[in-house]
Write a protein that holds these residues in place. Structure first.
Motif, PDB file in Angstrom:
ATOM      1  N   GLY A  40       0.814  -1.148   0.061  1.00 55.54           N
ATOM      2  CA  GLY A  40       0.105   0.054   0.032  1.00 55.54           C
ATOM      3  C   GLY A  40       0.853   1.143  -0.054  1.00 55.54           C
ATOM      4  N   GLN A  41       2.047   0.959  -0.191  1.00 56.69           N
ATOM      5  CA  GLN A  41       2.975   2.146  -0.006  1.00 56.69           C
ATOM      6  C   GLN A  41       3.678   2.593  -1.406  1.00 56.69           C
ATOM      7  N   GLY A  42       4.374   3.830  -1.554  1.00 56.69           N
ATOM      8  CA  GLY A  42       4.991   4.359  -2.635  1.00 56.69           C
ATOM      9  C   GLY A  42       5.901   3.343  -3.154  1.00 56.69           C
ATOM     10  N   LEU A  43       6.900   4.005  -4.058  1.00 56.08           N
ATOM     11  CA  LEU A  43       7.905   3.392  -4.650  1.00 56.08           C
ATOM     12  C   LEU A  43       9.200   3.812  -3.954  1.00 56.08           C
ATOM     13  N   GLU A  44       9.935   3.208  -3.316  1.00 59.58           N
ATOM     14  CA  GLU A  44      11.282   3.551  -2.750  1.00 59.58           C
ATOM     15  C   GLU A  44      12.255   3.131  -3.741  1.00 59.58           C
ATOM     16  N   PHE A  45      13.003   3.989  -4.135  1.00 62.22           N
ATOM     17  CA  PHE A  45      14.412   4.002  -5.017  1.00 62.22           C
ATOM     18  C   PHE A  45      15.301   3.274  -4.082  1.00 62.22           C
ATOM     19  N   LEU A  46      15.771   2.286  -4.702  1.00 55.02           N
ATOM     20  CA  LEU A  46      17.104   1.467  -4.218  1.00 55.02           C
ATOM     21  C   LEU A  46      18.471   1.770  -4.753  1.00 55.02           C
ATOM     22  N   ILE A  47      18.564   1.404  -5.955  1.00 51.40           N
ATOM     23  CA  ILE A  47      19.677   1.548  -6.827  1.00 51.40           C
ATOM     24  C   ILE A  47      19.426   1.640  -8.393  1.00 51.40           C
ATOM     25  N   TYR A  48      20.239   2.445  -8.896  1.00 51.12           N
ATOM     26  CA  TYR A  48      20.485   2.506 -10.406  1.00 51.12           C
ATOM     27  C   TYR A  48      21.553   2.479 -11.233  1.00 51.12           C
ATOM     28  N   PHE A  49      21.824   1.579 -12.234  1.00 47.65           N
ATOM     29  CA  PHE A  49      22.799   1.500 -12.874  1.00 47.65           C
ATOM     30  C   PHE A  49      22.559   1.856 -14.378  1.00 47.65           C
ATOM     31  N   GLN A  50      23.570   2.718 -14.751  1.00 47.95           N
ATOM     32  CA  GLN A  50      23.375   3.374 -16.238  1.00 47.95           C
ATOM     33  C   GLN A  50      24.771   3.121 -16.847  1.00 47.95           C
ATOM     34  N   GLY A  51      24.710   2.305 -17.922  1.00 48.30           N
ATOM     35  CA  GLY A  51      25.909   1.835 -18.727  1.00 48.30           C
ATOM     36  C   GLY A  51      26.996   1.435 -17.827  1.00 48.30           C
ATOM     37  N   ASN A  52      28.057   1.962 -18.189  1.00 48.53           N
ATOM     38  CA  ASN A  52      29.407   1.558 -17.505  1.00 48.53           C
ATOM     39  C   ASN A  52      29.690   2.576 -16.267  1.00 48.53           C
ATOM     40  N   SER A  53      28.828   3.155 -15.821  1.00 51.79           N
ATOM     41  CA  SER A  53      28.964   4.205 -14.860  1.00 51.79           C
ATOM     42  C   SER A  53      28.953   3.531 -13.495  1.00 51.79           C
ATOM     43  N   ALA A  54      29.501   4.254 -12.380  1.00 48.32           N
ATOM     44  CA  ALA A  54      29.301   3.699 -11.243  1.00 48.32           C
ATOM     45  C   ALA A  54      28.028   3.677 -10.734  1.00 48.32           C
ATOM     46  N   PRO A  55      27.471   2.779 -10.327  1.00 44.74           N
ATOM     47  CA  PRO A  55      25.720   2.684  -9.871  1.00 44.74           C
ATOM     48  C   PRO A  55      25.722   3.822  -8.774  1.00 44.74           C
ATOM     49  N   ASP A  56      24.132   4.182  -8.866  1.00 44.13           N
ATOM     50  CA  ASP A  56      24.038   4.965  -7.648  1.00 44.13           C
ATOM     51  C   ASP A  56      23.310   4.433  -6.638  1.00 44.13           C
ATOM     52  N   LYS A  57      23.814   4.099  -5.712  1.00 46.46           N
ATOM     53  CA  LYS A  57      23.508   3.191  -4.524  1.00 46.46           C
ATOM     54  C   LYS A  57      22.676   4.197  -3.422  1.00 46.46           C
ATOM     55  N   SER A  58      22.255   5.185  -3.667  1.00 50.36           N
ATOM     56  CA  SER A  58      21.976   6.071  -2.390  1.00 50.36           C
ATOM     57  C   SER A  58      20.694   5.585  -1.859  1.00 50.36           C
ATOM     58  N   GLY A  59      20.035   4.881  -2.478  1.00 45.80           N
ATOM     59  CA  GLY A  59      18.583   4.466  -1.974  1.00 45.80           C
ATOM     60  C   GLY A  59      18.779   3.068  -0.922  1.00 45.80           C
TER      61      GLY A  59
END
Lengths: 116, 114
Positions: A40-59
């Motif tokens: 029943g809750q919203g979406l909580e961002f966890l992690i984002y990968f884009q190509g060969n860049s370092a992933p965004d792990k902030s979530g």
């Protein structure tokens, strides 16, 4: 073509066990996202990968959570020493990143994780 | 950091009534996307708004982007039971994070009574 697929669709585990969740993005999509959605809750961002860049792990909520993306395609989200509060639906999404930004995210059906 | 507020959290309407959900940001946005999630399903992309003051329509759905690009709305005319679900806004801006990293609002859960 095929959409985003995730496996397993449902996972029941005992507290303290490790789990691996898999995401197969749409072929050719360079960006991949993991979200968590509690009941029943919203979406909580966890992690984002884009190509060969370092992933965004902030979530990522704790160091028990980690994710990998091999070969720029399939991704695995690992939760170590699962806790009951980890119970949720884990959604994966992929998108085709362009220079203009604002890419549409295509979501998979999710993995429903229940930690007993 | 980026703050996104979506209101209302819940909306119960009689079939045929109109429905509006609002998304407000504390900072100027580069664009905003809207998604719909049916009960038991996953979010599905509806539309993207990019230009200041932009208005887009999809049948009974009208999407607006504010002149200051800080807020947006989704309006459904004459709701039907098929409109049931949760509507999420996903603004995108320069948060200092990764480009492409959308911040989803908490969503507005719409229920429609036949």
């Amino acid at each position: 073509g095929a959409g985003v697929s995730q496996s397993p669709s449902n996972k029941v585990t005992e507290k303290g066990k490790d789990v691996e969740l898999r995401c197969d993005p749409i072929s050719g999509h360079t960006a991949l996202y993991w979200y968590r959605q509690s009941l029943g809750q919203g979406l909580e961002f966890l992690i984002y990968f884009q190509g060969n860049s370092a992933p965004d792990k902030s979530g990522l909520p704790s160091d028990r959570f980690s994710a990998e993306r091999t070969g720029g395609s399939v991704s695995t989200l690992t939760i170590q020493r699962t806790q009951q509060e980890d119970s949720a639906v884990y959604l994966c999404a992929s998108s085709l990143v362009t220079s203009g930004g604002g890419e549409t995210q295509y979501f998979g059906p999710g993995t429903r994780l229940l930690v007993l | 950091g980026q703050q996104v507020m979506q209101i209302p959290q819940y909306q119960h309407v009689q079939e045929g009534e109109d429905f509006t959900t609002y998304c407000n940001s504390s900072t100027t946005l580069s664009n905003i996307q809207w998604y719909k999630q049916r009960p038991g399903g996953h979010p599905v992309f509806l539309i993207q708004l990019v230009k200041s003051g932009e208005v887009k329509k999809q049948k009974r759905l009208t999407f607006q982007f504010g002149e200051a690009k800080k807020n947006s709305s989704l309006h459904i005319t004459a709701t039907q039971t098929t409109d049931v679900g949760t509507y999420f806004c996903a603004p995108q801006g320069d948060y200092g994070g990764s480009q492409g990293n959308l911040i989803f609002g908490k969503g507005t859960k719409l229920s429609v009574k036949p």
